[in-house]
Design a protein around this motif. Structure first.
Motif, PDB file in Angstrom:
ATOM      1  N   PHE A  24       0.809  -1.217   0.000  1.00 44.41           N
ATOM      2  CA  PHE A  24       0.000   0.000   0.000  1.00 44.41           C
ATOM      3  C   PHE A  24       0.845   1.272   0.000  1.00 44.41           C
ATOM      4  N   PRO A  25       1.827   1.433   0.907  1.00 40.61           N
ATOM      5  CA  PRO A  25       2.640   2.650   0.855  1.00 40.61           C
ATOM      6  C   PRO A  25       3.472   2.769  -0.414  1.00 40.61           C
ATOM      7  N   VAL A  26       3.868   1.636  -0.996  1.00 38.57           N
ATOM      8  CA  VAL A  26       4.605   1.678  -2.262  1.00 38.57           C
ATOM      9  C   VAL A  26       3.719   2.257  -3.358  1.00 38.57           C
ATOM     10  N   MET A  27       2.465   1.828  -3.402  1.00 35.73           N
ATOM     11  CA  MET A  27       1.536   2.360  -4.400  1.00 35.73           C
ATOM     12  C   MET A  27       1.288   3.844  -4.188  1.00 35.73           C
ATOM     13  N   LEU A  28       1.195   4.268  -2.913  1.00 30.30           N
ATOM     14  CA  LEU A  28       1.020   5.694  -2.640  1.00 30.30           C
ATOM     15  C   LEU A  28       2.221   6.504  -3.128  1.00 30.30           C
ATOM     16  N   VAL A  52     -13.392   3.788  13.183  1.00 24.21           N
ATOM     17  CA  VAL A  52     -12.409   4.454  14.043  1.00 24.21           C
ATOM     18  C   VAL A  52     -11.136   4.764  13.266  1.00 24.21           C
ATOM     19  N   GLN A  53     -10.759   3.860  12.341  1.00 22.49           N
ATOM     20  CA  GLN A  53      -9.534   4.031  11.560  1.00 22.49           C
ATOM     21  C   GLN A  53      -9.560   5.303  10.730  1.00 22.49           C
ATOM     22  N   ILE A  54     -10.774   5.740  10.356  1.00 27.07           N
ATOM     23  CA  ILE A  54     -10.905   6.969   9.561  1.00 27.07           C
ATOM     24  C   ILE A  54     -10.307   8.163  10.295  1.00 27.07           C
ATOM     25  N   LEU A  55     -10.296   8.106  11.630  1.00 28.55           N
ATOM     26  CA  LEU A  55      -9.741   9.212  12.414  1.00 28.55           C
ATOM     27  C   LEU A  55      -8.255   9.405  12.157  1.00 28.55           C
ATOM     28  N   VAL A  56      -7.570   8.350  11.675  1.00 29.71           N
ATOM     29  CA  VAL A  56      -6.136   8.436  11.431  1.00 29.71           C
ATOM     30  C   VAL A  56      -5.835   9.216  10.156  1.00 29.71           C
ATOM     31  N   TRP A  57      -6.749   9.197   9.207  1.00 26.43           N
ATOM     32  CA  TRP A  57      -6.472   9.820   7.904  1.00 26.43           C
ATOM     33  C   TRP A  57      -6.162  11.310   7.994  1.00 26.43           C
ATOM     34  N   PRO A  58      -6.895  12.094   8.790  1.00 28.03           N
ATOM     35  CA  PRO A  58      -6.521  13.513   8.871  1.00 28.03           C
ATOM     36  C   PRO A  58      -5.092  13.733   9.358  1.00 28.03           C
ATOM     37  N   VAL A  59      -4.616  12.874  10.274  1.00 24.43           N
ATOM     38  CA  VAL A  59      -3.242  13.013  10.765  1.00 24.43           C
ATOM     39  C   VAL A  59      -2.261  12.871   9.614  1.00 24.43           C
ATOM     40  N   GLY A  60      -2.526  11.926   8.706  1.00 27.03           N
ATOM     41  CA  GLY A  60      -1.610  11.686   7.600  1.00 27.03           C
ATOM     42  C   GLY A  60      -1.647  12.758   6.527  1.00 27.03           C
ATOM     43  N   PHE A  61      -2.844  13.153   6.130  1.00 27.93           N
ATOM     44  CA  PHE A  61      -2.943  14.063   4.987  1.00 27.93           C
ATOM     45  C   PHE A  61      -2.899  15.536   5.379  1.00 27.93           C
ATOM     46  N   LEU A  71       4.418   8.996   6.608  1.00 22.53           N
ATOM     47  CA  LEU A  71       3.003   8.684   6.395  1.00 22.53           C
ATOM     48  C   LEU A  71       2.740   7.194   6.599  1.00 22.53           C
ATOM     49  N   THR A  72       3.662   6.362   6.152  1.00 23.31           N
ATOM     50  CA  THR A  72       3.516   4.917   6.316  1.00 23.31           C
ATOM     51  C   THR A  72       3.452   4.525   7.782  1.00 23.31           C
ATOM     52  N   MET A  73       4.170   5.257   8.627  1.00 27.15           N
ATOM     53  CA  MET A  73       4.151   4.956  10.054  1.00 27.15           C
ATOM     54  C   MET A  73       2.831   5.348  10.714  1.00 27.15           C
ATOM     55  N   ALA A  74       2.055   6.211  10.073  1.00 30.92           N
ATOM     56  CA  ALA A  74       0.757   6.609  10.624  1.00 30.92           C
ATOM     57  C   ALA A  74      -0.363   5.700  10.150  1.00 30.92           C
ATOM     58  N   PHE A  75      -0.188   5.070   8.981  1.00 33.88           N
ATOM     59  CA  PHE A  75      -1.242   4.257   8.397  1.00 33.88           C
ATOM     60  C   PHE A  75      -1.035   2.772   8.711  1.00 33.88           C
ATOM     61  N   GLY A  76      -2.041   1.957   8.348  1.00 34.20           N
ATOM     62  CA  GLY A  76      -1.928   0.515   8.491  1.00 34.20           C
ATOM     63  C   GLY A  76      -2.122  -0.008   9.897  1.00 34.20           C
ATOM     64  N   LEU A  77      -2.812   0.762  10.736  1.00 33.07           N
ATOM     65  CA  LEU A  77      -3.031   0.328  12.119  1.00 33.07           C
ATOM     66  C   LEU A  77      -4.192  -0.654  12.248  1.00 33.07           C
ATOM     67  N   GLU A  78      -5.015  -0.771  11.184  1.00 31.55           N
ATOM     68  CA  GLU A  78      -6.236  -1.553  11.327  1.00 31.55           C
ATOM     69  C   GLU A  78      -5.970  -3.038  11.587  1.00 31.55           C
ATOM     70  N   GLY A  79      -4.834  -3.561  11.105  1.00 32.41           N
ATOM     71  CA  GLY A  79      -4.519  -4.966  11.350  1.00 32.41           C
ATOM     72  C   GLY A  79      -4.400  -5.260  12.836  1.00 32.41           C
ATOM     73  N   THR A  80      -3.657  -4.417  13.527  1.00 30.15           N
ATOM     74  CA  THR A  80      -3.504  -4.578  14.978  1.00 30.15           C
ATOM     75  C   THR A  80      -4.817  -4.304  15.699  1.00 30.15           C
ATOM     76  N   MET A  81      -5.538  -3.290  15.272  1.00 28.79           N
ATOM     77  CA  MET A  81      -6.797  -2.943  15.923  1.00 28.79           C
ATOM     78  C   MET A  81      -7.817  -4.078  15.796  1.00 28.79           C
ATOM     79  N   ILE A  82      -7.909  -4.668  14.604  1.00 27.45           N
ATOM     80  CA  ILE A  82      -8.851  -5.771  14.393  1.00 27.45           C
ATOM     81  C   ILE A  82      -8.432  -6.989  15.210  1.00 27.45           C
ATOM     82  N   ALA A  83      -7.122  -7.283  15.250  1.00 30.02           N
ATOM     83  CA  ALA A  83      -6.640  -8.439  16.008  1.00 30.02           C
ATOM     84  C   ALA A  83      -6.989  -8.302  17.490  1.00 30.02           C
TER      85      ALA A  83
END
Length: 253
Positions: free
Chosen positions: A33-37, A172-181, A66-78
Motif C-alpha cells: 500500500f505505501p509503495v503504491m502511494l 475508528v480508523q478513519i480518524l487516522v487519515w486527517p493526521v496523515g494528509f 506517512l507509512t508509520m501513521a497508516f496501516g493500524l487496522e490490522g492490529t486494531m482488528i486483532a
C-alpha cells in the motif's frame, strides 16, 4: 516480575508472527500500500507545492512518515477479535503478565513496520532518492520513524479497546487519515492557506517528516524539528500506553 512480563510478551509476539505464516496476503497488502502511494503521488498525482528541486527527495521521507501513521487496522482488528472470541479469557486463566498480549501484538506490528520501511526505502532508491546525512543520521531517522509508529500504534490499540468490535474498527480508523494528509508529507506548509499551514505545522507527523528530511540531508529538512519529533511521540505514549493497559485490564475481568 519484569522477566516474566518480557517472556510473556515475547510468547505473544511469536503467536502474532505465526499468524503471518497463515495469512501472508495481509502482510503483502500492508507493505504494498505505501509503495503504491509513493508511485501514485510521485508520478500520477504529482504535487510538491512549494518544493524546489527534485520532488522525490522531498516526497520519500514524507511517505516514510506517512507509512508509520497508516496501516493500524490490522492490529486494531486483532485486538478486538481476541476480545470477542474469548481468547483473552483463556490467556487470563494462565499465569501471564497483564497486558502481555497487547505488548506482543505491538512488537509484531513494529517488525512489520520495519519491513515496510525497508521496502519503501528500496523503492525510493530505485526512483532516484538518496540519503546524504551519513550512517548515524540515517539510523537516527529510522529511529524517529519507528518511535512515531510506536506512539500511533498505542493510540490505535486504545481506540480498538474503546470500539470493542472488529466491525467498528474501520470507522475508528478513519480518524487516522486527517493526521496523515493534514501534514507536510506531500507539500510545504508555506504553499498552503495560512490557517491550513498552521494546522499542518502543529501536526506531530509533520515534525517527524521534517526531522527525517534533515537527518537524510534532503530538502525541506530543519534541524529544529528533531526534538519535537522525539517529544511528541513520547508524550502520546505517556498518555495512551497506560490508558490502553488500564482499559484492557478492565475489559478482560
Amino acid at each position: 516480575m519484569t522477566t516474566y512480563a518480557l517472556t510473556d510478551s515475547w510468547t505473544m509476539t511469536r503467536r502474532e508472527l505465526a499468524h503471518w505464516a497463515r495469512q501472508p496476503v495481509q502482510i503483502v497488502v500492508n507493505v504494498a500500500f505505501p509503495v503504491m502511494l509513493l508511485l501514485m503521488f510521485g508520478y500520477l498525482v504529482g504535487g510538491g507545492r512549494g518544493v524546489s528541486g527534485e520532488y522525490v527527495d522531498y516526497l520519500v521521507p514524507g511517505m516514510l512518515a506517512l507509512t508509520m501513521a497508516f496501516g493500524l487496522e490490522g492490529t486494531m482488528i486483532a485486538v478486538t477479535q481476541d476480545l470477542n472470541k474469548g481468547v483473552i479469557d483463556r490467556f487470563r486463566s494462565m499465569p501471564m503478565a497483564n497486558g502481555a498480549i497487547l505488548v506482543g501484538r505491538s512488537v509484531a506490528d513494529m517488525l512489520q513496520s520495519a519491513l515496510a520501511l525497508a521496502v519503501l526505502i528500496g523503492v525510493g532508491l530505485a526512483l532516484g532518492w538518496r540519503a546524504h546525512g551519513g550512517a548515524a543520521a540515517f539510523l537516527g531517522a529510522l529511529g524517529l520513524l519507528l518511535l512515531f509508529r510506536f506512539a500511533m500504534l498505542w493510540i490505535g490499540i486504545q481506540l480498538a479497546l474503546v470500539a470493542g468490535k472488529p466491525e467498528l474498527v474501520q470507522a475508528v480508523q478513519i480518524l487516522v487519515w486527517p493526521v496523515g494528509f493534514l501534514s507536510n508529507a506531500f507539500a510545504t506548509p508555506e504553499a498552503m492557506p495560512g490557517w491550513l499551514g498552521t494546522v499542518v505545522q502543529w501536526n506531530p507527523m509533520s515534525h517527524t517528516a521534517t526531522a527525517v528530511r534533515d537527518l537524510f540531508g534532503n530538502q525541506g529538512g530543519e534541524a529544529g524539528h528533531v526534538w519535537p519529533a522525539v517529544v511528541w511521540p513520547l508524550a502520546l505514549l505517556a498518555v495512551f500506553f497506560p490508558l490502553a493497559l488500564r482499559r484492557f485490564a478492565r475489559l478482560s475481568k
